[in-house]
Motif scaffolding. Structure first.
Motif, PDB file in Angstrom:
ATOM      1  N   GLY A 165       0.767  -1.240   0.000  1.00 43.74           N
ATOM      2  CA  GLY A 165       0.000   0.000   0.000  1.00 43.74           C
ATOM      3  C   GLY A 165       0.793   1.281   0.000  1.00 43.74           C
ATOM      4  O   GLY A 165       0.211   2.361  -0.134  1.00 43.74           O
ATOM      5  N   ASP A 166       2.120   1.216   0.097  1.00 43.58           N
ATOM      6  CA  ASP A 166       2.896   2.446   0.268  1.00 43.58           C
ATOM      7  C   ASP A 166       2.928   3.320  -0.976  1.00 43.58           C
ATOM      8  O   ASP A 166       3.183   4.521  -0.879  1.00 43.58           O
ATOM      9  N   GLN A 240       9.625  10.239  -0.996  1.00 44.94           N
ATOM     10  CA  GLN A 240       8.951  10.887  -2.124  1.00 44.94           C
ATOM     11  C   GLN A 240       9.642  10.570  -3.435  1.00 44.94           C
ATOM     12  O   GLN A 240       8.987  10.269  -4.442  1.00 44.94           O
ATOM     13  N   ARG A 241      10.988  10.633  -3.435  1.00 42.55           N
ATOM     14  CA  ARG A 241      11.729  10.283  -4.657  1.00 42.55           C
ATOM     15  C   ARG A 241      11.429   8.848  -5.073  1.00 42.55           C
ATOM     16  O   ARG A 241      11.206   8.556  -6.254  1.00 42.55           O
ATOM     17  N   THR A 242      11.403   7.960  -4.097  1.00 44.22           N
ATOM     18  CA  THR A 242      11.204   6.545  -4.386  1.00 44.22           C
ATOM     19  C   THR A 242       9.792   6.282  -4.884  1.00 44.22           C
ATOM     20  O   THR A 242       9.581   5.497  -5.827  1.00 44.22           O
ATOM     21  N   ARG A 243       8.811   6.926  -4.285  1.00 44.45           N
ATOM     22  CA  ARG A 243       7.431   6.750  -4.741  1.00 44.45           C
ATOM     23  C   ARG A 243       7.297   7.190  -6.209  1.00 44.45           C
ATOM     24  O   ARG A 243       6.683   6.494  -7.026  1.00 44.45           O
ATOM     25  N   ASP A 245       9.754   7.352  -8.456  1.00 48.80           N
ATOM     26  CA  ASP A 245      10.520   6.419  -9.292  1.00 48.80           C
ATOM     27  C   ASP A 245       9.747   5.116  -9.510  1.00 48.80           C
ATOM     28  O   ASP A 245       9.736   4.565 -10.619  1.00 48.80           O
ATOM     29  N   LEU A 246       9.126   4.611  -8.455  1.00 47.06           N
ATOM     30  CA  LEU A 246       8.399   3.348  -8.571  1.00 47.06           C
ATOM     31  C   LEU A 246       7.182   3.484  -9.481  1.00 47.06           C
ATOM     32  O   LEU A 246       6.876   2.566 -10.264  1.00 47.06           O
ATOM     33  N   HIS A 247       6.497   4.596  -9.409  1.00 45.37           N
ATOM     34  CA  HIS A 247       5.360   4.790 -10.315  1.00 45.37           C
ATOM     35  C   HIS A 247       5.828   4.810 -11.776  1.00 45.37           C
ATOM     36  O   HIS A 247       5.169   4.223 -12.653  1.00 45.37           O
ATOM     37  N   ARG A 248       6.961   5.451 -12.036  1.00 46.24           N
ATOM     38  CA  ARG A 248       7.490   5.459 -13.406  1.00 46.24           C
ATOM     39  C   ARG A 248       7.887   4.046 -13.839  1.00 46.24           C
ATOM     40  O   ARG A 248       7.579   3.614 -14.955  1.00 46.24           O
ATOM     41  N   SER A 249       8.572   3.327 -12.944  1.00 46.04           N
ATOM     42  CA  SER A 249       9.025   1.980 -13.288  1.00 46.04           C
ATOM     43  C   SER A 249       7.853   1.019 -13.460  1.00 46.04           C
ATOM     44  O   SER A 249       7.854   0.165 -14.355  1.00 46.04           O
ATOM     45  N   GLY A 250       6.837   1.147 -12.603  1.00 45.81           N
ATOM     46  CA  GLY A 250       5.663   0.295 -12.727  1.00 45.81           C
ATOM     47  C   GLY A 250       4.943   0.513 -14.043  1.00 45.81           C
ATOM     48  O   GLY A 250       4.511  -0.442 -14.704  1.00 45.81           O
ATOM     49  N   ALA A 251       4.819   1.780 -14.446  1.00 45.67           N
ATOM     50  CA  ALA A 251       4.186   2.096 -15.733  1.00 45.67           C
ATOM     51  C   ALA A 251       5.030   1.570 -16.891  1.00 45.67           C
ATOM     52  O   ALA A 251       4.508   1.053 -17.881  1.00 45.67           O
ATOM     53  N   ARG A 252       6.343   1.669 -16.749  1.00 43.70           N
ATOM     54  CA  ARG A 252       7.244   1.165 -17.796  1.00 43.70           C
ATOM     55  C   ARG A 252       7.089  -0.347 -17.959  1.00 43.70           C
ATOM     56  O   ARG A 252       7.038  -0.855 -19.088  1.00 43.70           O
ATOM     57  N   LEU A 253       6.988  -1.069 -16.834  1.00 40.91           N
ATOM     58  CA  LEU A 253       6.830  -2.522 -16.905  1.00 40.91           C
ATOM     59  C   LEU A 253       5.513  -2.891 -17.583  1.00 40.91           C
ATOM     60  O   LEU A 253       5.463  -3.774 -18.448  1.00 40.91           O
ATOM     61  N   GLY A 266      -1.677  -4.720 -11.695  1.00 41.54           N
ATOM     62  CA  GLY A 266      -0.732  -4.794 -10.587  1.00 41.54           C
ATOM     63  C   GLY A 266      -0.638  -3.506  -9.814  1.00 41.54           C
ATOM     64  O   GLY A 266      -1.595  -2.735  -9.722  1.00 41.54           O
ATOM     65  N   THR A 267       0.557  -3.258  -9.302  1.00 43.41           N
ATOM     66  CA  THR A 267       0.857  -2.062  -8.531  1.00 43.41           C
ATOM     67  C   THR A 267       2.125  -1.444  -9.111  1.00 43.41           C
ATOM     68  O   THR A 267       2.654  -1.928 -10.116  1.00 43.41           O
ATOM     69  N   ALA A 268       2.627  -0.412  -8.459  1.00 47.37           N
ATOM     70  CA  ALA A 268       3.894   0.183  -8.902  1.00 47.37           C
ATOM     71  C   ALA A 268       5.063  -0.778  -8.729  1.00 47.37           C
ATOM     72  O   ALA A 268       6.122  -0.579  -9.330  1.00 47.37           O
ATOM     73  N   LEU A 269       4.889  -1.834  -7.937  1.00 51.72           N
ATOM     74  CA  LEU A 269       5.985  -2.754  -7.644  1.00 51.72           C
ATOM     75  C   LEU A 269       5.931  -4.065  -8.421  1.00 51.72           C
ATOM     76  O   LEU A 269       6.928  -4.794  -8.454  1.00 51.72           O
TER      77      LEU A 269
END
Length: 329
Positions: A165-166, A240-243, A245-253, A266-269
């Motif tokens: 949930g983070d 905040q930086r990590t959140r 980054d993860l949203h960008r990476s999740g969308a990329r995947l 899925g989620t951002a992870l």
């Protein structure tokens, strides 16, 4: 013992030694940089830390939190705090929940997300992963709170596992966890990438947390784990930086999978999809040194976590291309 992701020894035993790209978990591959640990943390017995509990309450937005040795400790203990009950676990879901409720005299039903509304009236306890692992399904917070109220009115519980949930705090019900019968589980391992320190938190009413702490006993969280987590929970800039980054990476995947004809959720992870040939896909990836999570039962399909670097992204893309064109070779 149930099978989980991250089991690279199993991968090596079956498919030989590789420079394994481990995509079998939903753990952030860019983990929080652990601080230097004070020497006495290795020497002293770990005492309960009010500082850590408060830092967790601040980060998760909960009134009160109990640190535990990973949410797995709470998952195993909670079924022991109730007399035999009618328990509904959302399905498909993290298998440890159903496994442990079934071991302690409870009557278990595993119910699809679409049918959970009808199950409330016939349940004493409901257990829901939100977002779900492995499918990423989400139940709106307002719905969860309504169910929690209905269950609590007859002495029941709603257990909400928010381990993933983070990156989607808008779905959390942790802020309401002091109301009777609502229990929320949170994990340091996923978003912070610190699965190895075995630390999680439980948010609930004070009397339930006292009962859980008594059952779990002393020294549940190591001193080094407490120090690392305290820094991580207070580091708002990293969070905040990590959140982001993860949203960008999740969308990329997700977009990468779409380019190869795979519609996932899925989620951002992580991303999951109901693969028609999951065993063949799993073997195809493993033979190329990529370890993915295979689900063969209720959530029959594949889950992929995030690659840690550009080399990992390119390896995944190459393997997906070969899979997509396997029938034309």
């Amino acid at each position: 013992m149930l099978e989980h992701g991250g089991n690279l020894r199993t991968a090596a035993q079956r498919f030989g030694q590789h420079d394994w790209l481990d995509l079998s978990t939903g753990i952030n591959p860019q983990w929080y940089p652990a601080p230097l640990i004070a020497g006495n943390a290795w020497h002293r017995l770990p005492e309960p830390s009010a500082e850590l509990a408060q830092a967790a309450a601040d980060f998760y937005g909960a009134p009160l939190m109990l640190p535990v040795a990973g949410t797995q400790a709470a998952i195993q203990a909670l079924p022991r705090l109730r007399a035999p009950s009618r328990v509904t676990v959302s399905a498909p879901s993290y298998a440890e929940h159903a496994h442990h409720w079934q071991q302690h005299g409870h009557t278990l039903a595993q119910i699809a997300y679409a049918d959970l509304e009808q199950a409330v009236a016939h349940s004493d306890v409901m257990v829901i992963c939100n977002p779900n692992n492995p499918t990423g399904a989400v139940v709106p917070a307002a719905t969860l709170l309504r169910w929690a109220g209905q269950l609590a009115a007859r002495g029941g519980w709603l257990v909400v596992d928010e381990a993933f949930g983070d990156t989607a705090p808008e779905h959390s019900v942790a802020a309401h966890s002091q109301q009777p019968g609502l229990i929320v589980l949170r994990s340091i391992g996923k978003f912070f990438g610190l699965a190895g320190i075995r630390l999680g938190f439980v948010a609930a009413a004070p009397e339930l947390l006292e009962a859980l702490a008594s059952l779990l006993g002393p020294w549940t969280v190591s001193g080094p784990a407490q120090q690392i987590a305290l820094d991580a929970l207070r580091d708002s800039a990293w969070q905040q930086r990590t959140r982001d980054d993860l949203h960008r990476s999740g969308a990329r995947l997700q977009q990468l999978l779409v380019r190869h004809g795979i519609a996932s959720n899925g989620t951002a992870l992580f991303q999951w999809w109901p693969e028609t040939q999951p065993e063949a896909f799993w073997q195809h990836m493993a033979e190329r040194g990529i370890w993915v999570r295979l689900f063969t039962h209720a959530a029959r399909g594949i889950r992929l976590g995030l690659p840690p670097d550009e080399t990992g992204w390119q390896r995944l893309e190459t393997a997906l291309t070969l899979w997509t064109h396997k029938d034309s070779v």
